[in-house]
Design a protein around this motif. Structure first.
Motif, PDB file in Angstrom:
ATOM      1  N   PHE A  78       3.357   9.996  -7.734  1.00 36.91           N
ATOM      2  CA  PHE A  78       4.224  10.254  -8.877  1.00 36.91           C
ATOM      3  C   PHE A  78       3.413  10.545 -10.136  1.00 36.91           C
ATOM      4  O   PHE A  78       3.763  11.410 -10.926  1.00 36.91           O
ATOM      5  CB  PHE A  78       5.186   9.088  -9.099  1.00 36.91           C
ATOM      6  CG  PHE A  78       6.207   9.354 -10.167  1.00 36.91           C
ATOM      7  CD1 PHE A  78       7.166  10.342  -9.996  1.00 36.91           C
ATOM      8  CD2 PHE A  78       6.195   8.635 -11.344  1.00 36.91           C
ATOM      9  CE1 PHE A  78       8.097  10.607 -10.980  1.00 36.91           C
ATOM     10  CE2 PHE A  78       7.132   8.885 -12.335  1.00 36.91           C
ATOM     11  CZ  PHE A  78       8.088   9.880 -12.152  1.00 36.91           C
ATOM     12  N   ILE A  79       2.322   9.820 -10.306  1.00 37.41           N
ATOM     13  CA  ILE A  79       1.445  10.079 -11.453  1.00 37.41           C
ATOM     14  C   ILE A  79       0.897  11.504 -11.380  1.00 37.41           C
ATOM     15  O   ILE A  79       0.883  12.225 -12.386  1.00 37.41           O
ATOM     16  CB  ILE A  79       0.304   9.043 -11.522  1.00 37.41           C
ATOM     17  CG1 ILE A  79       0.875   7.666 -11.886  1.00 37.41           C
ATOM     18  CG2 ILE A  79      -0.774   9.473 -12.519  1.00 37.41           C
ATOM     19  CD1 ILE A  79      -0.106   6.523 -11.745  1.00 37.41           C
ATOM     20  N   ASP A  80       0.464  11.933 -10.195  1.00 37.91           N
ATOM     21  CA  ASP A  80      -0.006  13.315 -10.030  1.00 37.91           C
ATOM     22  C   ASP A  80       1.101  14.300 -10.377  1.00 37.91           C
ATOM     23  O   ASP A  80       0.867  15.323 -11.029  1.00 37.91           O
ATOM     24  CB  ASP A  80      -0.485  13.560  -8.604  1.00 37.91           C
ATOM     25  CG  ASP A  80      -1.846  12.951  -8.336  1.00 37.91           C
ATOM     26  OD1 ASP A  80      -2.572  12.643  -9.314  1.00 37.91           O
ATOM     27  OD2 ASP A  80      -2.184  12.783  -7.149  1.00 37.91           O
ATOM     28  N   ARG A  85       4.069  17.654 -16.607  1.00 37.95           N
ATOM     29  CA  ARG A  85       4.200  17.286 -18.012  1.00 37.95           C
ATOM     30  C   ARG A  85       2.925  17.513 -18.805  1.00 37.95           C
ATOM     31  O   ARG A  85       2.953  17.584 -20.016  1.00 37.95           O
ATOM     32  CB  ARG A  85       4.602  15.805 -18.145  1.00 37.95           C
ATOM     33  CG  ARG A  85       5.879  15.457 -17.440  1.00 37.95           C
ATOM     34  CD  ARG A  85       7.050  16.098 -18.122  1.00 37.95           C
ATOM     35  NE  ARG A  85       8.269  15.782 -17.408  1.00 37.95           N
ATOM     36  CZ  ARG A  85       9.383  15.403 -17.982  1.00 37.95           C
ATOM     37  NH1 ARG A  85       9.450  15.329 -19.277  1.00 37.95           N
ATOM     38  NH2 ARG A  85      10.443  15.157 -17.266  1.00 37.95           N
ATOM     39  N   MET A  86       1.785  17.574 -18.118  1.00 39.00           N
ATOM     40  CA  MET A  86       0.509  17.744 -18.794  1.00 39.00           C
ATOM     41  C   MET A  86      -0.317  18.811 -18.068  1.00 39.00           C
ATOM     42  O   MET A  86      -1.346  18.503 -17.484  1.00 39.00           O
ATOM     43  CB  MET A  86      -0.259  16.409 -18.806  1.00 39.00           C
ATOM     44  CG  MET A  86       0.458  15.288 -19.502  1.00 39.00           C
ATOM     45  SD  MET A  86      -0.313  13.670 -19.274  1.00 39.00           S
ATOM     46  CE  MET A  86      -2.020  13.976 -19.533  1.00 39.00           C
ATOM     47  N   PRO A  87       0.123  20.064 -18.099  1.00 34.21           N
ATOM     48  CA  PRO A  87      -0.591  21.094 -17.332  1.00 34.21           C
ATOM     49  C   PRO A  87      -2.049  21.261 -17.737  1.00 34.21           C
ATOM     50  O   PRO A  87      -2.876  21.633 -16.918  1.00 34.21           O
ATOM     51  CB  PRO A  87       0.201  22.370 -17.608  1.00 34.21           C
ATOM     52  CG  PRO A  87       1.149  22.052 -18.700  1.00 34.21           C
ATOM     53  CD  PRO A  87       1.248  20.575 -18.822  1.00 34.21           C
ATOM     54  N   PRO A 122       0.813  -1.228   0.000  1.00 33.70           N
ATOM     55  CA  PRO A 122       0.000   0.000   0.000  1.00 33.70           C
ATOM     56  C   PRO A 122       0.846   1.278   0.000  1.00 33.70           C
ATOM     57  O   PRO A 122       0.491   2.249  -0.668  1.00 33.70           O
ATOM     58  CB  PRO A 122      -0.824  -0.122   1.284  1.00 33.70           C
ATOM     59  CG  PRO A 122      -0.930  -1.587   1.526  1.00 33.70           C
ATOM     60  CD  PRO A 122       0.379  -2.163   1.053  1.00 33.70           C
ATOM     61  N   ASP A 123       1.968   1.268   0.714  1.00 36.86           N
ATOM     62  CA  ASP A 123       2.838   2.463   0.745  1.00 36.86           C
ATOM     63  C   ASP A 123       3.372   2.777  -0.650  1.00 36.86           C
ATOM     64  O   ASP A 123       3.366   3.931  -1.085  1.00 36.86           O
ATOM     65  CB  ASP A 123       4.054   2.251   1.654  1.00 36.86           C
ATOM     66  CG  ASP A 123       3.708   1.773   3.031  1.00 36.86           C
ATOM     67  OD1 ASP A 123       2.526   1.560   3.325  1.00 36.86           O
ATOM     68  OD2 ASP A 123       4.643   1.611   3.821  1.00 36.86           O
ATOM     69  N   LEU A 124       3.846   1.729  -1.326  1.00 39.96           N
ATOM     70  CA  LEU A 124       4.407   1.951  -2.654  1.00 39.96           C
ATOM     71  C   LEU A 124       3.324   2.319  -3.664  1.00 39.96           C
ATOM     72  O   LEU A 124       3.571   3.119  -4.571  1.00 39.96           O
ATOM     73  CB  LEU A 124       5.166   0.715  -3.127  1.00 39.96           C
ATOM     74  CG  LEU A 124       6.459   0.418  -2.365  1.00 39.96           C
ATOM     75  CD1 LEU A 124       7.079  -0.880  -2.867  1.00 39.96           C
ATOM     76  CD2 LEU A 124       7.445   1.561  -2.490  1.00 39.96           C
ATOM     77  N   LYS A 125       2.130   1.762  -3.507  1.00 36.91           N
ATOM     78  CA  LYS A 125       1.023   2.161  -4.384  1.00 36.91           C
ATOM     79  C   LYS A 125       0.752   3.647  -4.236  1.00 36.91           C
ATOM     80  O   LYS A 125       0.533   4.349  -5.221  1.00 36.91           O
ATOM     81  CB  LYS A 125      -0.240   1.364  -4.065  1.00 36.91           C
ATOM     82  CG  LYS A 125      -0.194  -0.067  -4.535  1.00 36.91           C
ATOM     83  CD  LYS A 125      -1.466  -0.807  -4.156  1.00 36.91           C
ATOM     84  CE  LYS A 125      -1.367  -2.278  -4.532  1.00 36.91           C
ATOM     85  NZ  LYS A 125      -2.525  -3.044  -4.088  1.00 36.91           N
ATOM     86  N   GLN A 126       0.772   4.146  -3.003  1.00 35.92           N
ATOM     87  CA  GLN A 126       0.545   5.572  -2.775  1.00 35.92           C
ATOM     88  C   GLN A 126       1.638   6.402  -3.445  1.00 35.92           C
ATOM     89  O   GLN A 126       1.361   7.445  -4.033  1.00 35.92           O
ATOM     90  CB  GLN A 126       0.486   5.885  -1.275  1.00 35.92           C
ATOM     91  CG  GLN A 126       0.145   7.331  -0.981  1.00 35.92           C
ATOM     92  CD  GLN A 126      -1.203   7.738  -1.557  1.00 35.92           C
ATOM     93  OE1 GLN A 126      -2.191   7.070  -1.344  1.00 35.92           O
ATOM     94  NE2 GLN A 126      -1.236   8.831  -2.301  1.00 35.92           N
ATOM     95  N   ASP A 169      -7.216  17.544  -7.832  1.00 37.27           N
ATOM     96  CA  ASP A 169      -6.182  16.840  -7.074  1.00 37.27           C
ATOM     97  C   ASP A 169      -4.813  17.418  -7.372  1.00 37.27           C
ATOM     98  O   ASP A 169      -4.001  17.625  -6.481  1.00 37.27           O
ATOM     99  CB  ASP A 169      -6.186  15.348  -7.411  1.00 37.27           C
ATOM    100  CG  ASP A 169      -7.445  14.647  -6.921  1.00 37.27           C
ATOM    101  OD1 ASP A 169      -8.100  15.195  -5.997  1.00 37.27           O
ATOM    102  OD2 ASP A 169      -7.768  13.586  -7.462  1.00 37.27           O
ATOM    103  N   SER A 170      -4.541  17.683  -8.652  1.00 35.89           N
ATOM    104  CA  SER A 170      -3.257  18.252  -9.034  1.00 35.89           C
ATOM    105  C   SER A 170      -3.102  19.653  -8.464  1.00 35.89           C
ATOM    106  O   SER A 170      -2.023  20.059  -8.058  1.00 35.89           O
ATOM    107  CB  SER A 170      -3.121  18.299 -10.553  1.00 35.89           C
ATOM    108  OG  SER A 170      -3.115  16.997 -11.070  1.00 35.89           O
TER     109      SER A 170
END
Length: 85
Positions: free
Chosen positions: A30-32, A38-40, A21-25, A46-47
């Motif tokens: 990182f995706i956010d 990279r995609m403003p 669960p920690d690494l999933k978070q 959330d962003s």
């Protein structure tokens, strides 16, 4: 070797499912991060919340010069360690 988008997505999902669960978070954070920088145009609420936590202005080295004062005997041995020296 070229994979189609569905195969890529399936592989990513499989890898994420094996994480704690920690690494999933961390992956989601990182995706956010990637979406924000990279995609403003894809920014969402959330962003926006994440971007408010990141300082806008870079810190400048030496900005606290003269604000922190060390005692004259800072480098002297401590009395507590007298028996060990």
């Amino acid at each position: 070797m070229s994979l189609n988008k569905t195969q890529d997505l399936d592989d990513v999902v499989k890898h994420i499912q094996t994480l704690s669960p920690d690494l999933k978070q961390e992956v989601f954070d990182f995706i956010d991060f990637l979406r924000m920088y990279r995609m403003p145009d894809a920014a969402n609420s959330d962003s926006k919340e994440l971007s408010e936590k990141i300082p806008k202005k870079r810190r400048q080295a030496g900005s606290l010069k003269g604000e922190i004062i060390f005692a004259d005997d800072f480098d002297e041995p401590l009395e507590d360690f007298k028996d060990y020296i």
